[in-house]
Design a protein around this motif. Structure first.
Motif, PDB file in Angstrom:
ATOM      1  N   MET A   1       0.900  -1.132   0.386  1.00 18.60           N
ATOM      2  CA  MET A   1       0.378   0.391  -0.058  1.00 18.60           C
ATOM      3  C   MET A   1       0.966   1.240  -0.134  1.00 18.60           C
ATOM      4  O   MET A   1       1.502   1.352   0.993  1.00 18.60           O
ATOM      5  N   ALA A   2       0.777   2.032  -0.510  1.00 18.68           N
ATOM      6  CA  ALA A   2       0.794   3.170  -1.584  1.00 18.68           C
ATOM      7  C   ALA A   2       1.029   4.381   0.230  1.00 18.68           C
ATOM      8  O   ALA A   2       0.304   4.527   0.899  1.00 18.68           O
ATOM      9  N   ARG A   3       2.796   5.062   0.336  1.00 16.31           N
ATOM     10  CA  ARG A   3       2.504   6.094   1.162  1.00 16.31           C
ATOM     11  C   ARG A   3       1.505   7.127   1.142  1.00 16.31           C
ATOM     12  O   ARG A   3       1.228   8.110  -0.055  1.00 16.31           O
ATOM     13  N   THR A   4       1.204   8.004   1.929  1.00 15.09           N
ATOM     14  CA  THR A   4      -0.040   9.208   2.171  1.00 15.09           C
ATOM     15  C   THR A   4       0.989  10.208   1.444  1.00 15.09           C
ATOM     16  O   THR A   4       2.635  10.193   2.137  1.00 15.09           O
ATOM     17  N   ILE A   5       0.608  11.392   0.553  1.00 12.36           N
ATOM     18  CA  ILE A   5       2.162  12.627   0.558  1.00 12.36           C
ATOM     19  C   ILE A   5       1.836  12.866   2.005  1.00 12.36           C
ATOM     20  O   ILE A   5       3.580  13.100   1.660  1.00 12.36           O
ATOM     21  N   THR A   6       1.720  13.124   2.938  1.00  7.91           N
ATOM     22  CA  THR A   6       2.077  13.776   4.111  1.00  7.91           C
ATOM     23  C   THR A   6       3.097  12.480   4.735  1.00  7.91           C
ATOM     24  O   THR A   6       4.020  13.205   4.982  1.00  7.91           O
ATOM     25  N   GLU A   7       2.801  11.108   4.666  1.00 10.55           N
ATOM     26  CA  GLU A   7       3.856  10.055   5.008  1.00 10.55           C
ATOM     27  C   GLU A   7       5.086  10.396   4.468  1.00 10.55           C
ATOM     28  O   GLU A   7       6.533  10.555   5.348  1.00 10.55           O
ATOM     29  N   ILE A   8       5.167  10.246   3.372  1.00 12.68           N
ATOM     30  CA  ILE A   8       6.359  11.276   2.666  1.00 12.68           C
ATOM     31  C   ILE A   8       6.917  11.797   2.677  1.00 12.68           C
ATOM     32  O   ILE A   8       8.233  12.126   2.618  1.00 12.68           O
ATOM     33  N   LYS A   9       6.459  13.683   3.404  1.00 12.40           N
ATOM     34  CA  LYS A   9       7.169  14.129   2.878  1.00 12.40           C
ATOM     35  C   LYS A   9       7.869  14.638   4.792  1.00 12.40           C
ATOM     36  O   LYS A   9       8.381  14.634   5.492  1.00 12.40           O
ATOM     37  N   GLN A  10       6.861  13.972   5.169  1.00  5.01           N
ATOM     38  CA  GLN A  10       7.765  13.499   7.156  1.00  5.01           C
ATOM     39  C   GLN A  10       8.873  12.991   6.394  1.00  5.01           C
ATOM     40  O   GLN A  10       9.655  13.389   7.162  1.00  5.01           O
ATOM     41  N   SER A  11       8.680  11.849   5.921  1.00  3.04           N
ATOM     42  CA  SER A  11      10.027  11.207   5.899  1.00  3.04           C
ATOM     43  C   SER A  11      11.319  12.168   5.355  1.00  3.04           C
ATOM     44  O   SER A  11      12.387  12.211   6.101  1.00  3.04           O
ATOM     45  N   MET A  12      10.584  12.999   4.054  1.00  2.00           N
ATOM     46  CA  MET A  12      12.110  13.748   3.513  1.00  2.00           C
ATOM     47  C   MET A  12      12.168  14.692   4.959  1.00  2.00           C
ATOM     48  O   MET A  12      13.271  15.521   4.771  1.00  2.00           O
ATOM     49  N   THR A  13      11.659  15.991   5.431  1.00  2.00           N
ATOM     50  CA  THR A  13      11.479  16.804   6.000  1.00  2.00           C
ATOM     51  C   THR A  13      12.494  16.794   7.166  1.00  2.00           C
ATOM     52  O   THR A  13      12.926  16.639   8.028  1.00  2.00           O
ATOM     53  N   SER A  14      12.506  15.311   7.705  1.00  2.00           N
ATOM     54  CA  SER A  14      12.583  14.345   9.031  1.00  2.00           C
ATOM     55  C   SER A  14      14.380  14.456   9.043  1.00  2.00           C
ATOM     56  O   SER A  14      15.518  14.469   9.732  1.00  2.00           O
ATOM     57  N   ALA A  15      14.670  13.881   7.758  1.00  2.00           N
ATOM     58  CA  ALA A  15      16.356  13.474   7.189  1.00  2.00           C
ATOM     59  C   ALA A  15      16.240  15.075   7.255  1.00  2.00           C
ATOM     60  O   ALA A  15      17.883  15.379   7.259  1.00  2.00           O
ATOM     61  N   PHE A  16      15.842  15.864   6.732  1.00  2.00           N
ATOM     62  CA  PHE A  16      16.197  17.255   6.467  1.00  2.00           C
ATOM     63  C   PHE A  16      17.003  17.801   7.491  1.00  2.00           C
ATOM     64  O   PHE A  16      17.557  18.844   7.364  1.00  2.00           O
ATOM     65  N   MET A  17      16.073  18.145   8.943  1.00  2.00           N
ATOM     66  CA  MET A  17      16.069  18.676  10.481  1.00  2.00           C
ATOM     67  C   MET A  17      17.542  18.139  11.399  1.00  2.00           C
ATOM     68  O   MET A  17      17.876  18.291  11.331  1.00  2.00           O
ATOM     69  N   ASP A  18      17.734  16.485  10.846  1.00  2.00           N
ATOM     70  CA  ASP A  18      18.915  15.368  11.334  1.00  2.00           C
ATOM     71  C   ASP A  18      20.005  16.379  10.622  1.00  2.00           C
ATOM     72  O   ASP A  18      21.170  15.461  10.935  1.00  2.00           O
ATOM     73  N   ASP A  19      20.044  16.450   9.328  1.00  3.41           N
ATOM     74  CA  ASP A  19      21.541  17.002   8.828  1.00  3.41           C
ATOM     75  C   ASP A  19      21.958  17.603   9.762  1.00  3.41           C
ATOM     76  O   ASP A  19      21.395  19.033   9.443  1.00  3.41           O
ATOM     77  N   ALA A  20      23.213  17.813   9.760  1.00  5.21           N
ATOM     78  CA  ALA A  20      23.826  18.953  10.586  1.00  5.21           C
ATOM     79  C   ALA A  20      24.167  20.026   9.250  1.00  5.21           C
ATOM     80  O   ALA A  20      24.675  21.265   9.880  1.00  5.21           O
ATOM     81  N   THR A  21      24.748  19.542   8.651  1.00  2.00           N
ATOM     82  CA  THR A  21      24.910  20.654   7.639  1.00  2.00           C
ATOM     83  C   THR A  21      23.990  21.680   7.406  1.00  2.00           C
ATOM     84  O   THR A  21      23.853  22.705   7.994  1.00  2.00           O
ATOM     85  N   ILE A  22      22.865  21.061   7.373  1.00  2.00           N
ATOM     86  CA  ILE A  22      21.819  21.906   7.015  1.00  2.00           C
ATOM     87  C   ILE A  22      21.337  23.043   8.376  1.00  2.00           C
ATOM     88  O   ILE A  22      20.792  24.209   8.361  1.00  2.00           O
ATOM     89  N   GLN A  23      21.707  22.140   8.817  1.00  2.00           N
ATOM     90  CA  GLN A  23      21.348  22.351  11.096  1.00  2.00           C
ATOM     91  C   GLN A  23      22.655  24.195  11.174  1.00  2.00           C
ATOM     92  O   GLN A  23      21.552  25.122  11.475  1.00  2.00           O
ATOM     93  N   ASN A  24      23.315  23.330  10.592  1.00  2.00           N
ATOM     94  CA  ASN A  24      24.273  24.826  10.644  1.00  2.00           C
ATOM     95  C   ASN A  24      23.790  26.015   9.223  1.00  2.00           C
ATOM     96  O   ASN A  24      24.496  27.015   9.924  1.00  2.00           O
ATOM     97  N   LEU A  25      23.559  25.105   8.738  1.00  5.30           N
ATOM     98  CA  LEU A  25      23.495  26.465   7.060  1.00  5.30           C
ATOM     99  C   LEU A  25      22.215  26.916   8.001  1.00  5.30           C
ATOM    100  O   LEU A  25      22.189  28.680   7.625  1.00  5.30           O
TER     101      LEU A  25
END
Length: 295
Positions: A1-25
């Motif tokens: 069963m396909a993930r919802t758009i919200t679930e997919i976006k959440q996985s992306m933004t979580s990875a984005f927030m966990d990245d140390a380089t992004i946090q510093n930038l």
């Protein structure tokens, strides 16, 4: 069963927030979520939303394709004997069966409940020609106290209903769920009195090695496998404390439908059990003698 758009976006933004380089930038605080630090109309939020929509579309397409392929496989699969064996072993007692999807409806059942419901532990399927008609013979059994045993009558009825729904149209299946064939043994064991007593009991361990050898031999036979007399003889001779065996005679009797057990019949070379498995009820046919060499 396909993930919802919200679930997919959440996985992306979580990875984005966990990245140390992004946090510093961006000067982000990892203690707060993406939504806490980016507006819903921000470039980043809109960008991840578009990516999530694209990913959701691709996943939905693949899910649809997978479902269509599975339907084609289910509709075009040609049953063979191994397919029928696997089908029997997949039977789940207490669960409803969907003949369209060819699967049991497990709902919220746990993995342990599912595994415990699979009561058919042994199955052998053969094809025979009876009165110019092809009959598929399906021998089944379960396990009780470590021994092969027939399934209970109520279980047999449920299994028959399952096979009626699951079998290929036009196939004629005969289900064999019998008590074991009874094996009768008569022979003399020339034993080593340093190892065994006159009744075959081990002096050291207080067990009966010859009986255990025979039980192990039968246990290791494949379900519905061929019992070969010569192989049984060789196994007995290799037992500790056994010097020789003499006058080995093997016979068996089996269930005749509607009649019960018949008379013992000799097995000279080999035999496949009618029920699929053997059992020994009487060990008195084994005699222990002192070996005396002749000149």
């Amino acid at each position: 069963m396909a993930r919802t758009i919200t679930e997919i976006k959440q996985s992306m933004t979580s990875a984005f927030m966990d990245d140390a380089t992004i946090q510093n930038l961006y000067g982000l605080d990892p203690a707060y979520s993406f939504e806490d630090q980016f507006s819903i109309v921000s470039f980043e939020s809109v960008f991840f939303g578009i990516l999530a929509l694209i990913a959701w579309t691709i996943e939905s397409i693949f899910d649809t394709h997978k479902s269509e392929v599975q339907t084609l496989i289910n509709e075009q699969k040609v049953p063979n004997l191994n397919w029928y064996r696997n089908l029997a072993l997949s039977f789940q007692l207490g669960f409803n069966y969907d003949a369209v999807t060819r699967a049991f409806i497990n709902g919220t059942a746990t993995e342990d409940q599912i595994q415990n419901s699979k009561v058919i532990k042994y199955c052998s399927v053969t094809r025979n020609l009876v009165q110019n008609k092809v009959l598929i013979s399906m021998k089944i059994a379960t396990e009780q106290n470590g021994e092969i045993a027939p399934v209970e009558d109520s279980t047999g009825l449920a299994f028959a209903e399952f096979m009626e729904q699951a079998q290929a149209a036009g196939d004629n299946i005969g289900i064999v769920n019998y008590l074991p064939d009874i094996l009768g043994l008569n022979f003399k064991v020339a034993y080593n009195p340093l190892i065994l007593n006159s009744d075959g009991m081990s002096i050291l361990n207080a067990n009966y090695p010859v009986q255990e050898t025979i039980k192990k031999f039968l246990k290791n036979l494949p379900f519905n496998g061929e019992l070969i007399v010569q192989d049984l003889r060789e196994a007995i001779v290799k037992t500790e404390g056994v010097l020789r065996i003499q006058e080995l005679s093997v016979q068996s009797k089996w269930i005749e439908p509607g009649l019960g057990y018949g008379l013992f019949q000799p097995i000279t070379i080999s035999k496949i059990p009618r029920s699929g498995h053997y059992k020994i009820e009487d060990w008195t046919g084994i005699q222990y003698i002192i070996y005396e060499a002749t000149e």
